[in-house]
Scaffold this motif. Structure first.
Motif, PDB file in Angstrom:
ATOM      1  N   MET D 128    -138.230-116.905  28.050  1.00  0.00           N
ATOM      2  CA  MET D 128    -137.838-116.041  29.170  1.00  0.00           C
ATOM      3  C   MET D 128    -136.527-116.481  29.803  1.00  0.00           C
ATOM      4  SD  MET D 128    -141.458-115.383  31.118  1.00  0.00           S
ATOM      5  CE  MET D 128    -140.727-114.314  32.354  1.00  0.00           C
ATOM      6  N   ALA D 129    -135.770-115.490  30.275  1.00  0.00           N
ATOM      7  CA  ALA D 129    -134.588-115.765  31.075  1.00  0.00           C
ATOM      8  C   ALA D 129    -135.031-116.084  32.500  1.00  0.00           C
ATOM      9  CB  ALA D 129    -133.663-114.546  31.071  1.00  0.00           C
ATOM     10  N   PRO D 130    -134.322-116.997  33.160  1.00  0.00           N
ATOM     11  CA  PRO D 130    -134.729-117.345  34.525  1.00  0.00           C
ATOM     12  C   PRO D 130    -134.716-116.134  35.452  1.00  0.00           C
ATOM     13  CG  PRO D 130    -132.595-118.352  33.957  1.00  0.00           C
ATOM     14  CD  PRO D 130    -133.177-117.794  32.703  1.00  0.00           C
ATOM     15  N   GLU D 131    -133.777-115.228  35.273  1.00  0.00           N
ATOM     16  CA  GLU D 131    -133.725-114.022  36.110  1.00  0.00           C
ATOM     17  C   GLU D 131    -135.022-113.224  35.994  1.00  0.00           C
ATOM     18  OE1 GLU D 131    -131.452-114.933  33.947  1.00  0.00           O
ATOM     19  OE2 GLU D 131    -129.417-114.645  34.717  1.00  0.00           O
ATOM     20  N   ASP D 132    -135.606-113.236  34.802  1.00  0.00           N
ATOM     21  CA  ASP D 132    -136.786-112.405  34.581  1.00  0.00           C
ATOM     22  C   ASP D 132    -138.026-112.965  35.256  1.00  0.00           C
ATOM     23  OD1 ASP D 132    -135.289-110.579  33.234  1.00  0.00           O
ATOM     24  OD2 ASP D 132    -135.778-111.331  31.238  1.00  0.00           O
ATOM     25  N   MET D 133    -137.951-114.172  35.782  1.00  0.00           N
ATOM     26  CA  MET D 133    -139.086-114.708  36.540  1.00  0.00           C
ATOM     27  C   MET D 133    -139.264-113.950  37.860  1.00  0.00           C
ATOM     28  SD  MET D 133    -140.636-116.852  34.641  1.00  0.00           S
ATOM     29  CE  MET D 133    -141.746-117.787  35.729  1.00  0.00           C
ATOM     30  N   GLN D 134    -138.268-113.165  38.253  1.00  0.00           N
ATOM     31  CA  GLN D 134    -138.432-112.372  39.475  1.00  0.00           C
ATOM     32  C   GLN D 134    -139.631-111.429  39.370  1.00  0.00           C
ATOM     33  OE1 GLN D 134    -135.419-108.984  40.053  1.00  0.00           O
ATOM     34  NE2 GLN D 134    -134.511-110.110  38.358  1.00  0.00           N
ATOM     35  N   TYR D 135    -139.908-110.947  38.157  1.00  0.00           N
ATOM     36  CA  TYR D 135    -141.024-110.011  37.990  1.00  0.00           C
ATOM     37  C   TYR D 135    -142.360-110.748  38.075  1.00  0.00           C
ATOM     38  CZ  TYR D 135    -136.994-107.484  36.572  1.00  0.00           C
ATOM     39  OH  TYR D 135    -135.742-106.937  36.570  1.00  0.00           O
ATOM     40  N   VAL D 136    -142.349-111.991  37.675  1.00  0.00           N
ATOM     41  CA  VAL D 136    -143.543-112.820  37.819  1.00  0.00           C
ATOM     42  C   VAL D 136    -143.807-113.076  39.304  1.00  0.00           C
ATOM     43  CG1 VAL D 136    -144.541-115.062  37.273  1.00  0.00           C
ATOM     44  CG2 VAL D 136    -143.162-113.853  35.557  1.00  0.00           C
ATOM     45  N   VAL D 137    -142.746-113.369  40.021  1.00  0.00           N
ATOM     46  CA  VAL D 137    -142.894-113.573  41.467  1.00  0.00           C
ATOM     47  C   VAL D 137    -143.451-112.300  42.112  1.00  0.00           C
ATOM     48  CG1 VAL D 137    -141.623-114.002  43.617  1.00  0.00           C
ATOM     49  CG2 VAL D 137    -141.080-115.332  41.557  1.00  0.00           C
ATOM     50  N   GLN D 138    -142.942-111.165  41.692  1.00  0.00           N
ATOM     51  CA  GLN D 138    -143.449-109.888  42.248  1.00  0.00           C
ATOM     52  C   GLN D 138    -144.920-109.686  41.925  1.00  0.00           C
ATOM     53  OE1 GLN D 138    -140.843-106.853  40.704  1.00  0.00           O
ATOM     54  NE2 GLN D 138    -139.051-107.647  41.803  1.00  0.00           N
ATOM     55  N   LYS D 139    -145.314-110.009  40.699  1.00  0.00           N
ATOM     56  CA  LYS D 139    -146.735-109.877  40.335  1.00  0.00           C
ATOM     57  C   LYS D 139    -147.598-110.739  41.250  1.00  0.00           C
ATOM     58  CE  LYS D 139    -146.103-108.931  35.326  1.00  0.00           C
ATOM     59  NZ  LYS D 139    -146.301-109.441  33.936  1.00  0.00           N
ATOM     60  N   ALA D 140    -147.167-111.969  41.470  1.00  0.00           N
ATOM     61  CA  ALA D 140    -147.958-112.873  42.310  1.00  0.00           C
ATOM     62  C   ALA D 140    -147.996-112.386  43.754  1.00  0.00           C
ATOM     63  CB  ALA D 140    -147.379-114.286  42.231  1.00  0.00           C
ATOM     64  N   ARG D 141    -146.851-111.979  44.246  1.00  0.00           N
ATOM     65  CA  ARG D 141    -146.801-111.556  45.650  1.00  0.00           C
ATOM     66  C   ARG D 141    -147.593-110.263  45.875  1.00  0.00           C
ATOM     67  NH1 ARG D 141    -140.471-113.082  46.842  1.00  0.00           N
ATOM     68  NH2 ARG D 141    -140.848-115.291  47.286  1.00  0.00           N
ATOM     69  N   ALA D 142    -147.688-109.442  44.850  1.00  0.00           N
ATOM     70  CA  ALA D 142    -148.463-108.208  45.000  1.00  0.00           C
ATOM     71  C   ALA D 142    -149.954-108.512  45.117  1.00  0.00           C
ATOM     72  CB  ALA D 142    -148.201-107.290  43.797  1.00  0.00           C
ATOM     73  N   ALA D 143    -150.364-109.694  44.675  1.00  0.00           N
ATOM     74  CA  ALA D 143    -151.810-109.993  44.619  1.00  0.00           C
ATOM     75  C   ALA D 143    -152.272-110.997  45.660  1.00  0.00           C
ATOM     76  CB  ALA D 143    -152.174-110.508  43.217  1.00  0.00           C
ATOM     77  N   GLY D 144    -151.362-111.766  46.250  1.00  0.00           N
ATOM     78  CA  GLY D 144    -151.822-112.789  47.190  1.00  0.00           C
ATOM     79  C   GLY D 144    -150.703-113.336  48.030  1.00  0.00           C
ATOM     80  N   GLU D 145    -151.079-114.013  49.077  1.00  0.00           N
ATOM     81  CA  GLU D 145    -150.121-114.496  50.066  1.00  0.00           C
ATOM     82  C   GLU D 145    -149.902-116.000  49.967  1.00  0.00           C
ATOM     83  OE1 GLU D 145    -148.766-112.361  52.340  1.00  0.00           O
ATOM     84  OE2 GLU D 145    -149.905-110.646  51.570  1.00  0.00           O
ATOM     85  N   GLY D 146    -150.461-116.613  48.931  1.00  0.00           N
ATOM     86  CA  GLY D 146    -150.444-118.078  48.869  1.00  0.00           C
ATOM     87  C   GLY D 146    -149.098-118.693  48.560  1.00  0.00           C
ATOM     88  N   GLY D 147    -148.177-117.866  48.071  1.00  0.00           N
ATOM     89  CA  GLY D 147    -146.855-118.395  47.733  1.00  0.00           C
ATOM     90  C   GLY D 147    -146.725-118.736  46.257  1.00  0.00           C
TER      91      GLY D 147
END
Lengths: 270, 270, 270, 270
Positions: D128-147
C-alpha cells in the motif's frame, strides 16, 4: 491436449439478469472442446478501498444466486472466501474456492478451505515471491486432497502500480500445480489517493496473450455487458460482446503452443 | 506480413572462429522469408561489474572484426556505442547503432548516434518508465532521420532482480516506433555482492514467447556455441545448437498472431 | 568529532550574481567548526529528460566560473563529470569529482576520474544495490589514490518514484568509505510522461534528518535564492534564505548522534 | 513535550518467565517521564510462512496471559487481531488493538476492531501507498471513536526484501494520526524459498534513529532475553539486555528533535 480452464464472470454478484446474460455467453463457449468454463462471481468485496463502496449481496444471498446460476447454466462455479468459517458453506455450493491475494498467507483460511475437499485457487499475494507460494501449496495439501491452483494477479511495483512478472508463471508451474493468469486484476491501478482502484482494460489482451504463449493452464477474466456500470473493477473488465472473440484468439495461440510443445523450457525454475 | 527482425550474435567479440560459427547459423535463418537477421556483437563491455572483467577487443579491432563478419556473411551488423565520439566511426561499419540501457538518458550520445543517419536501437533504462522513452525518441528524431527502435531489456525490481513489464511493449509501440524484446539481458540477475551478473537461461524462451505473442517487431538474443565459455552473459545465452529451433517456435507463434490480428488492442496505452 | 561535509550550491551554473549570493551563505556556514563546505554546481546537465531543456554553460565556460567562485570564496569546489576525457580538465579546477548515478557503472569514467588523483563522489545508480557499490570503489582504487565517497540519491521504486533505502547508508559505510546523502535528488519524481522531472521540497528536511541521525559523513543540497527560477531541479531545492537554519538543525542532531556514539550498530551490513 | 509511545514485548507469548523478565525492563523504562510503554505480544501468528511453524498459545490462553501481565506490571497491553469475531474479546483485555499489515484492507476487521471503542494500531500493508491509508483511517473512524495510529513496517521492494520509505512517516502523519515505526518487522527478509522469514538485527537501530529524527510518535520493538530462542522473528529482535540503552539513545535524539521543532517541514505531504 488439455482444454484451457476459463474462469469468468462479473466481478461481484449484482442481479439475475446480468448474471444470466453472462452465463449465456459462457455456456456457449463451454461447448468448445478446447475450453472448460467455470462461472465466477463474488458475494462480498471484503477489502474495498473505501468504507462506503458497494460490497455485494453477502454470503447467504450470494450463494443462493451462485447455486441458481450453476444449476440453470450447468457450469461449475467459484467464489472467493474471506474468513475460515465461510469455507464449508461456500463449498456446499461452489466447485472451486478462491483465496484472495491479500489473504494468501492466512493459514487458517487456507486450512479451512482445503478441508472442504474442494480444489483451491490461491492468488499469489502482491507482496510474495512466486517461489514462496510453495508453502501455501504445502498448507493446502496438509489439510485436504482437493488440489490447488496458483494464480498470478500482479505484484507490487511501486505505489499505485502492479507488474506481472511473467517468470512467475513457469516458476509456480514448477511447483507441480496448474497456474491461472488473472488478466483482469493484473491491470489494476491501486488508487493512490483517489479512493478507488483504477485499471486499464486495453492491457488485458496483451497480457493474456503473453501468459497463454508461455503455457499456462487457466485464465481468469471479469466480463460484463456494460463494464462501466459494474460496482467494482469496471475499468479492467472485458465487455461481454467482445469476450468470445477474445477467447478465440487466445485459443488459437494456445493451439500453436500445444503443437510446438507447451512445456518446452518452462517447467523448471532456477 | 512483416518479417521478424532478429538481432543475434555472441555477447562480445572473441575470435573469428566463434563469430563465423554463429554467423553460419544466422545466415541460414536469414533465408527464411519471415525473418530478417542482424548480427550483433560488442567491441567493448564498458560497464562490467568488476574492474578486472574482460572487456573485448576495443573499438578499432572490434569494428574490423564486425566489418569482416558483415562482408563474409552478407548480414547487416550492429554494436553498442558508449561515447558520443564513437558514433561516426561505428556508423561507417554497422547498419544499426545500439544505445546501452544505462546510457539511455545521455543526450549527447543519442544525438551523435542519430546524426550518423543510421537507425538507433535504444534500450529502455532499467530506471525508466516506458512512457518516458518518448523523450528519447524525440532526442533521436531531432538529430537524424535514420529511425529509432526501442528495446525492452528489464526494469529494476528490487536489488539483484529485473522484471519485464510486458505492458511496456504496447506502450512503447504506441510511441510510433518498432519495439525489440531483449530476451537475453532480461533474465540477468545483477550480482548483489558476487562481483558479476548472473542469469537464468531457462527463462529466455518463456519470455520471448510472451513478447512475440503480444506482437513485437524484433527480438534480440545472445547465442554461443559454448555459452559457459563466453566472457560475459554466459548464463543467459541460448546455446547455438538450440537456436534455430527456438526461433522456429517463436515464428510459429508470430504467424498465429499475425493471422488473428497483430495489433488488436495493443496499439494504445493509457 | 569529525565536521559534517556539506556539499551545496545551485544545481547548474547560471550567472555570477546567483553563484555569489549562494557562495556568500556557504562561506558563512563554513566558519562553523562543525562544518566543511564544498561548493557544487554543474557545467552541463547531460541527461535532461527532454532534448530542448537547458543544459548549462558547458565545460570551458563552466570551469572558468567554478574557478572564479573557488578563488573568490575560498571554498573547495566540485562538479559532475560525464565523459572520461573531461576528467583531467575538471580536476585542474575542482577539488572533488562527482560521478552521476546513471554513469556509476561506466568503468572508463571512474578510471579516468580516479587517475586525476582527486577524490571521487560516486552516486549510487538508481538501479544498483548498495553492496554492489563495492565494485565501483574497487575500480576507483585501482586507478588512483585520491579516495572515494559514495552517495545515496534514491533508488528506483516503480515508475516515477524513488525511494531512499536508509539501510544503504550503513551498508555503504561498511565498505570503508565516507557516505554522502543527497537530500535534493532523493526527492525527485522522475516525470512519467510530462517531459521533466518533478520533486517535493517538503521531504528534503525529513530525509536529511533521518540520514544524519543514522550517522553519515556528508550531505548534499541544492539551494537557490529563487528555486522556482532554476533551470533544473527547482522543485527539490532549498530556498537559500532557509538554508543556514536547516543546516543548523541537522548539526544539532549530528551533535547528539556524536555524543551517543555515531557508529553504534551501523558499521556492519548483513 | 509529548512522551514517546514505546510498544514492546516478545513477538509471541511463550511462557510467564520470559514475559515477566521483559515486563520488568519495560516497567523500569516506563518510569521515565519521556516514555509511555505498552506491552505487546501475539497470541497467534496467523500468517506464518510454513504450516508447521509454531503459532502461539491461541486466543483464550493468550489473553489470559496478557491479562496477567497487564495486571502484575501495570502496563497497558496490545496484541494483534486476525478475525472480526476476535475483536470484542481482545478488547476486554487489551488497551490497543493491532491490525496486521496483510489485513490492513479487510474492512470487517477494521470495523469490528474500531467498534470496540479501543484505539487501533493499523500497520500499513506492504502493498500500500502511505496516502492510501487515509481510507483505512476513514473505515476506523466510521465505526468507532477510539482513535487510530498508523504504523510503518516496510513496503515490498522486490522479492525477499522490504524497504522503509521514510517519506511515508510525514505522509501518514499528515493524515492527522500518530505514526508508529515498527523497527523490528521493517528489517525482515521475507524468505524466498527458505520456508521462513529472515531478518537483520543490525539495521534496527539505524532505522529507528532515522524514524525518531523525522519526528514520529511511537516506536515498536520486539525484544527477548535470548532472541535466538524465540519461535518467530528472532533474527530481528533486540536482545533484552541492550534494550534500555537503545531506547535511551533514541530518546536523546527525540529530545533534540523536540528542541529544534519536531514538525518542521514534515506535516504536509505532496
Amino acid at each position: 491436449d488439455q482444454p484451457l480452464l476459463l474462469i469468468a464472470g462479473p466481478c461481484v454478484l449484482q442481479n439475475e439478469a446480468i448474471s444470466d446474460q453472462i452465463a449465456e455467453v459462457l455456456v456457449q463457449l463451454n461447448q468448445r472442446p478446447d475450453v472448460n468454463v467455470v462461472f465466477k462471481a463474488s458475494f462480498d468485496k471484503a477489502n474495498r478501498t473505501s468504507v462506503g463502496a458497494d460490497r455485494g449481496p453477502g454470503l447467504d444471498e450470494g450463494l443462493a444466486m451462485l447455486d441458481k446460476i450453476g444449476r440453470s447454466s450447468g457450469l461449475p462455479t467459484t467464489t472467493d472466501v474471506h474468513l475460515p468459517q465461510q469455507a464449508s458453506t461456500v463449498a456446499e455450493v461452489c466447485d472451486l474456492l478462491q483465496i484472495p491475494a491479500f489473504l494468501a498467507r492466512q493459514t487458517d483460511l487456507i486450512t479451512a478451505s482445503a478441508e472442504t475437499g474442494k480444489p483451491l485457487n490461491v492468488k499469489k499475494g502482491q507482496f510474495m515471491a512466486p517461489e514462496d507460494m510453495q508453502y501455501v501449496v504445502q498448507k493446502a495439501r496438509a489439510a485436504g486432497e482437493g488440489g490447488v491452483l496458483l494464480c498470478e494477479r500482479g505484484t507490487f511495483f511501486g505505489y499505485g502500480r502492479l507488474v506481472n512478472d511473467m517468470q512467475a508463471l513457469p516458476i509456480m508451474r514448477s511447483l507441480g500445480v496448474p497456474v491461472v493468469f488473472d488478466a483482469t486484476h493484473s491491470v489494476q491501478r491501486p488508487g493512490s489517493g483517489q479512493g478507488s482502484t483504477g485499471g486499464n482494460r486495453q492491457m488485458v489482451e496483451p497480457l493474456a496473450r503473453a501468459a497463454v504463449a508461455i503455457g499456462i493452464d487457466a485464465v481468469f477474466f471479469e466480463t460484463h455487458p456494460r463494464p462501466e456500470t459494474s460496482p467494482s473493477d469496471g475499468a479492467n473488465m472485458v465487455p461481454l460482446a467482445q469476450f468470445a472473440a477474445l477467447v478465440d484468439r487466445l485459443l488459437q495461440i494456445r493451439h500453436t503452443i500445444q503443437s510446438i510443445g507447451q512445456l518446452n523450457g518452462v517447467s523448471h525454475a532456477s
